[in-house]
Design a protein around this motif. Structure first.
Motif: not given
Length: 346
Positions: A36, A38, A85, A87
């Motif tokens: 992951l 961001n 944001t 991701e």
């Protein structure tokens, strides 16, 4: 491409200034897990892209959202106030995914991070014997196989970190993975719990393996030595018993042969040493009756064994007349003939 860049710049000038407030952070993840990243942008923005090792893997439009071209790369977005944001989700990462992850805002500003895909292999202590005499030195070997990257090996003794000077560690690279061996040296005075610890950045917690080392008093012997001693003792005892039995059998045979020979020799000596008088003395004594016709003349000597002698005008003839004995059958048998004188007068 050049015209697209100019268009984006003009669009940026028209809509106002936008920038990357926070770029992605480097991450280490285990093989086949999800990674992951961001990237936070300031409003307003029009377009942003995600790149992996210089290759575009996902495009996100402010108006329509993400444009997915590979199902392994998806996005989850969140807007809070004037910040947006985005991701990036990379599913089931492989070793080939390791590299640079970049967040690109409208081809004007970029931020990048590193992705490290790692592998935790096996970990074990290879010692077969976990017993040592008190205050005697011993070594414990910990083997980490097929790790990536090279794992860091440390030791704990009774929940206390071991001194790094008491162990050595070496690694070798085989194809894509590392094989690492660490050897711990110690001379314990009492039982100790030993933990081998292997760690890589992708592991939330280090991987461990634990053994208990038993310390035996020096005067006591390990069970294996006792078993060997018992086996040797039984073997020698059996051999000694067999030898004693054989010696006993041989001795008995010799003694029996010697006794028989001595008996025969003794009988032979007795038989040879017996005198005729002794033999006669052992014969049964036979008693007879007195012959009344016997005359005891000239007993002192001058007897003639057989024949006659003159005594003047008389001729005396000597004959042997036996004694007469009485038996149970009332018969008369001659025994030990005696001389008897018979006279004839002319």
């Amino acid at each position: 491409m050049h015209s697209t860049g100019c268009l984006l710049v003009l669009l940026h000038s028209f809509l106002g200034y936008s920038q990357i407030l926070q770029g992605p952070q480097s991450a280490a993840v285990l093989l086949n897990s999800d990674a992951l990243f961001n990237c936070t942008l300031s409003e307003p923005w029009v377009i942003m892209t995600w790149l992996l090792n210089g290759r575009t893997v996902l495009t996100i439009l402010s108006a329509t959202g993400p444009v997915v071209t590979n199902p392994r790369f998806t996005s989850r977005n969140n807007t809070q106030g004037n910040a947006f944001t985005a991701e990036l989700i990379i599913s089931k990462v492989s070793l080939q995914d390791s590299g640079v992850v970049m967040c690109d805002l409208q081809n004007i500003e970029t931020k990048e991070a590193n992705l490290s895909v790692q592998v935790n292999g096996s970990l074990q202590i290879t010692n077969h014997s976990l017993s040592v005499l008190q205050d005697h030195s011993t070594t414990i070997v910990c083997q980490a196989s097929k790790w990536y990257p090279e794992p860091k090996i440390t030791w704990m003794l009774n929940k206390t970190w071991a001194d790094p000077q008491n162990y050595t560690t070496g690694s070798s690279l085989s194809t894509e993975f590392y094989d690492t061996t660490s050897t711990l040296r110690l001379a314990p005075s009492s039982d100790v719990t030993i933990v081998c610890v292997a760690s890589i950045p992708a592991l939330p917690e280090p991987q461990t393996t634990t053994v208990n080392l038993t310390v035996t008093a020096e005067h006591a012997k390990p069970s294996n030595d006792k078993t060997v001693l018992i086996a040797v003792t039984v073997t020698f005892s059996a051999v000694a018993l067999i030898v004693l039995i054989i010696v006993g059998i041989v001795f008995c045979c010799k003694k029996r042969t010697s006794s028989k020979s001595s008996y025969q020799e003794e009988m032979r000596k007795v038989s040879q040493g017996r005198s005729p008088n002794e033999q006669n003395s052992k014969m049964p004594q036979i008693q007879g009756k007195i012959n009344l016709g016997f005359s005891a003349e000239n007993i002192s000597g001058n007897q003639e064994s057989q024949g006659s002698r003159d005594t003047g005008n008389k001729t005396v003839a000597l004959e042997q007349v036996p004694h007469v004995i009485q038996t149970n059958n009332k018969g008369h048998y001659p025994v030990n003939p005696k001389k008897m004188r018979q006279a004839t007068v002319v």
